[in-house]
Design an enzyme around this catalytic site. Structure first.
Site, short mmCIF file in Angstrom:
data_model
loop_
_atom_site.label_atom_id
_atom_site.label_comp_id
_atom_site.label_asym_id
_atom_site.label_seq_id
_atom_site.Cartn_x
_atom_site.Cartn_y
_atom_site.Cartn_z
N TRP A 161 0.82 -1.22 0.00
CA TRP A 161 0.00 0.00 0.00
C TRP A 161 0.85 1.27 0.00
O TRP A 161 0.33 2.36 -0.23
CB TRP A 161 -0.93 0.02 1.23
CG TRP A 161 -0.19 -0.26 2.51
CD1 TRP A 161 -0.12 -1.45 3.16
CD2 TRP A 161 0.60 0.66 3.28
NE1 TRP A 161 0.68 -1.34 4.27
CE2 TRP A 161 1.13 -0.05 4.37
CE3 TRP A 161 0.92 2.02 3.15
CZ2 TRP A 161 1.96 0.55 5.33
CZ3 TRP A 161 1.76 2.61 4.09
CH2 TRP A 161 2.26 1.87 5.16
N ASN A 162 2.15 1.16 0.29
CA ASN A 162 2.92 2.42 0.43
C ASN A 162 3.25 3.07 -0.91
O ASN A 162 3.45 4.28 -0.98
CB ASN A 162 4.17 2.22 1.29
CG ASN A 162 5.14 1.21 0.74
OD1 ASN A 162 4.82 0.45 -0.17
ND2 ASN A 162 6.35 1.18 1.28
N LYS A 185 -2.25 -8.74 -7.28
CA LYS A 185 -3.09 -8.69 -6.07
C LYS A 185 -2.68 -7.43 -5.33
O LYS A 185 -1.69 -7.41 -4.61
CB LYS A 185 -2.83 -9.94 -5.22
CG LYS A 185 -3.99 -10.37 -4.34
CD LYS A 185 -4.31 -9.41 -3.21
CE LYS A 185 -3.32 -9.41 -2.08
NZ LYS A 185 -3.40 -8.23 -1.21
N PRO A 186 -3.44 -6.31 -5.53
CA PRO A 186 -3.04 -5.07 -4.87
C PRO A 186 -3.36 -5.12 -3.39
O PRO A 186 -4.21 -5.91 -2.95
CB PRO A 186 -3.90 -4.00 -5.58
CG PRO A 186 -5.10 -4.73 -6.08
CD PRO A 186 -4.69 -6.16 -6.32
N ALA A 187 -2.72 -4.25 -2.62
CA ALA A 187 -2.99 -4.18 -1.18
C ALA A 187 -4.46 -3.80 -0.96
O ALA A 187 -5.01 -3.00 -1.72
CB ALA A 187 -2.07 -3.14 -0.55
N GLY A 239 6.63 -6.55 0.67
CA GLY A 239 5.88 -6.42 1.92
C GLY A 239 6.74 -6.86 3.09
O GLY A 239 7.98 -6.78 3.04
N SER A 240 6.10 -7.37 4.12
CA SER A 240 6.83 -7.67 5.35
C SER A 240 7.65 -8.96 5.21
O SER A 240 7.31 -9.86 4.43
CB SER A 240 5.86 -7.82 6.52
OG SER A 240 5.13 -9.02 6.37
N GLU A 261 10.86 -8.62 -1.88
CA GLU A 261 11.40 -7.31 -1.47
C GLU A 261 10.76 -7.02 -0.13
O GLU A 261 9.60 -6.64 -0.05
CB GLU A 261 11.04 -6.28 -2.55
CG GLU A 261 11.93 -5.06 -2.52
CD GLU A 261 11.35 -3.96 -1.67
OE1 GLU A 261 11.63 -3.98 -0.45
OE2 GLU A 261 10.64 -3.11 -2.20
N LEU A 262 11.53 -7.25 0.95
CA LEU A 262 10.95 -7.30 2.29
C LEU A 262 11.39 -6.11 3.14
O LEU A 262 11.86 -5.10 2.62
CB LEU A 262 11.30 -8.64 2.93
CG LEU A 262 10.98 -9.87 2.05
CD1 LEU A 262 11.43 -11.16 2.71
CD2 LEU A 262 9.49 -9.92 1.71
N CYS A 295 10.28 1.17 2.60
CA CYS A 295 11.22 0.15 3.09
C CYS A 295 12.65 0.68 3.14
O CYS A 295 13.50 0.09 3.78
CB CYS A 295 11.21 -1.06 2.16
SG CYS A 295 9.62 -1.79 2.04
N GLU A 391 11.20 -2.05 11.59
CA GLU A 391 10.91 -0.89 10.75
C GLU A 391 9.95 0.05 11.47
O GLU A 391 8.89 -0.39 11.93
CB GLU A 391 10.21 -1.34 9.47
CG GLU A 391 11.15 -1.67 8.36
CD GLU A 391 10.40 -2.03 7.08
OE1 GLU A 391 10.88 -1.63 6.02
OE2 GLU A 391 9.37 -2.71 7.13
C1 SIN Z 1 9.56 0.47 -0.94
O1 SIN Z 1 9.30 1.08 0.07
O2 SIN Z 1 9.38 -0.76 -1.01
C2 SIN Z 1 10.08 1.09 -2.20
C3 SIN Z 1 10.62 2.42 -2.04
C4 SIN Z 1 11.28 2.96 -3.28
O3 SIN Z 1 11.07 2.48 -4.40
O4 SIN Z 1 12.05 3.88 -3.11
#
Ligand code: SIN
Length: 488
Positions: A161-162, A185-187, A239-240, A261-262, A295, A391
């Site tokens: 969602w970010n 599958k979107p958030a 995600g997490s 990508e966690l 992230c 985080e």
């Molecule tokens: C992320 O928060 O997973 C990606 C951030 C970014 O692309 O800079």
């Protein structure tokens, strides 16, 4: 202070139905789930809530579409991606409006995300035609050996969602360029940006079944279904770490290829030879982007003891200028956190740190709503505090000091995560020593911004594996096939 209009020029972009096999659908059970504006908690949409039978329908559609999409020349796929990119840019303000509405980030930042997201489509439309194989010198005079790259098959992208736009394009642009068909599958918090992208994808000529957008309020059931399905060859997840491990465990049954990508725990190290003003500028960008909800946001500031006071004071001066609130107000720099769970988590981390001895160096209680957290600077942060290990995902700067390079490297690496890290120094030899010693997939040197389509974004250790963007990003969606031909 002006409130931006939220009327869309192209109202067609605001879709609430799922997108399967080139059609908009309410799904078999015609159920919906609400999507909220995170700033004021108003319901902004009721989005179709897909069931497993709908997901299965989408897998079949993607599976049927795959051979035809894969057989197009890479130039044909590239040209469709370019059209999609151009349509996104033409509609960027509407897409940014939808993004701010469902995610909360300030409108200008949302516009930045739409443009950033579009760069992945642009980049991979160009990469599509640069997928080379190999000719390998043969050890046998009567044999010829070649290696070709082919699309892996049907791909699932599970997105966060970010970044409701850019984390989708970063995954699906390389997949489509490679010749894969895709299920997104979107958030649950932010499905509208994904659906809007599909409107433009259809207009750009992406054929039916090639791209499917599958909103559902049951992410665990959906994840289990994707992991078990034999016609899905690959899952790309952002995600997490907890969910990444879950998908890996579940995906083992079908040996699913994964990109994960966690979570991160980014250190931001400022040495005493650094330009402190530049470091503060970088700190603001790295820490407060998306209200601290990325992230790669700085999680731990490690500041050399000799410049600690100067850094803290300059950071507080800059933070004090930041306005928090509604993303549609044109002077807002920090929007709301995504939902109540996020706010609770940040409050927990803050209280835990204070109980364990952290000091509030700066705090301005300007919260205009319980959904928005004003920036806070904590000093005397220690490794036992939860925010040193997890985080933060919120606008809290957690500051620790160090005295030697070895100590800084030790603290920075003392985490199970390894996504992004940052250093500030003017010493060239130190740049090489420290960047090589940091156990991270990415290091920013004298910069707080490191994300571009041209770079391999990704982590090591429990931050996951696989790379997104760059010339390496397309590899994640291809198989290598070795061909040995007897010519005798
Ligand atoms: C992320 O928060 O997973 C990606 C951030 C970014 O692309 O800079």
């Amino acid at each position: 202070m002006n409130r931006l209009p939220i009327d869309l020029k192209n109202a067609d972009l605001f879709k609430q139905e799922a997108f399967i096999n080139g059609q908009w659908t309410k799904g078999t059970e015609k159920k919906t789930f609400p999507v909220y504006n995170p700033f004021n908690k108003m319901i902004i949409a009721e989005v179709s809530d897909l069931q497993v039978s709908d997901l299965d329908h989408a897998v079949q559609a993607a599976n049927i579409a795959f051979p035809t999409w894969a057989k197009l020349t890479s130039y044909e796929r590239s040209s469709i991606l370019t059209k999609w990119h151009n349509l996104i840019i033409e509609n960027e303000r509407d897409l940014a409006t939808i993004l701010t509405l469902e995610q909360g980030k300030p409108f200008q930042e949302a516009l930045g995300e739409i443009r950033y997201g579009a760069t992945f489509i642009d980049w991979f439309s160009a990469e599509a035609v640069r997928v080379y194989g190999d000719i390998i010198p043969s050890p046998d005079a009567n044999k010829r050996i070649s290696v070709i790259k082919q699309p892996i098959g049907v791909v699932v992208a599970i997105t966060p969602w970010n970044f409701p736009n850019a984390m989708i394009t970063r995954k699906i642009a390389p997949a489509l360029a490679a010749g894969c068909t895709v299920l997104v599958k979107p958030a649950e918090d932010t499905p509208l940006s994904a659906l809007a992208l599909a409107v433009l994808a259809k207009k750009a000529g992406i054929p039916k079944g090639v791209l499917n957008i599958l909103p559902t309020s049951k992410p665990v059931i959906a994840g289990d279904f994707f992991c078990a399905h034999k016609n899905i060859q690959k899952i790309s997840f952002t995600g997490s770490t907890k969910t990444g491990k879950y998908l890996m465990e579940k995906g083992a049954a079908t040996l699913k290829k994964l990109s994960l990508e966690l979570g991160g725990n980014a250190p931001f190290i400022v040495f005493d030879d650094a330009d402190v003003d530049a470091a503060v500028k970088g700190a603001i960008l790295s820490k407060y982007r998306n209200a601290g909800q990325t992230c790669v946001c700085t999680n731990r500031f490690l500041i050399h003891a000799n410049i600690l006071d100067a850094f803290n004071e300059k950071l507080a001066l800059e933070v004090n200028k930041m306005k928090v609130g509604d993303g549609f107000l044109d002077d807002t720099q920090i929007g709301p956190l995504i939902n109540e769970a996020a706010i609770k988590k940040v409050n927990f981390l803050l209280n835990d740190a204070i109980e364990k001895g952290a000091k509030i160096f700066y705090s301005k209680n300007t919260s205009v709503d319980i959904t928005v957290i004003s920036p806070i600077i904590l000093t005397q942060v220690t490794p036992d505090m939860a925010l040193s290990k997890e985080e933060i995902f919120g606008p809290i700067s957690a500051i620790t000091s160090f005295s030697t390079e070895e100590e800084a490297i030790y603290i920075a690496n003392n985490t199970e995560f390894g996504l992004a890290s940052y250093i500030y120094t003017k010493d060239n030899a130190r740049i090489h020593r420290v960047t090589e010693a940091l156990q991270y997939g990415m290091v920013g040197v004298n910069t707080g911004i490191i994300s571009y389509a041209a770079v391999p974004f990704g982590g090591i250790k429990e931050s996951g594996f696989g790379r997104e963007g760059s010339k390496y990003g397309i590899d994640e969606f291809q198989i290598l096939k070795y061909i040995c031909t007897d010519i005798s």
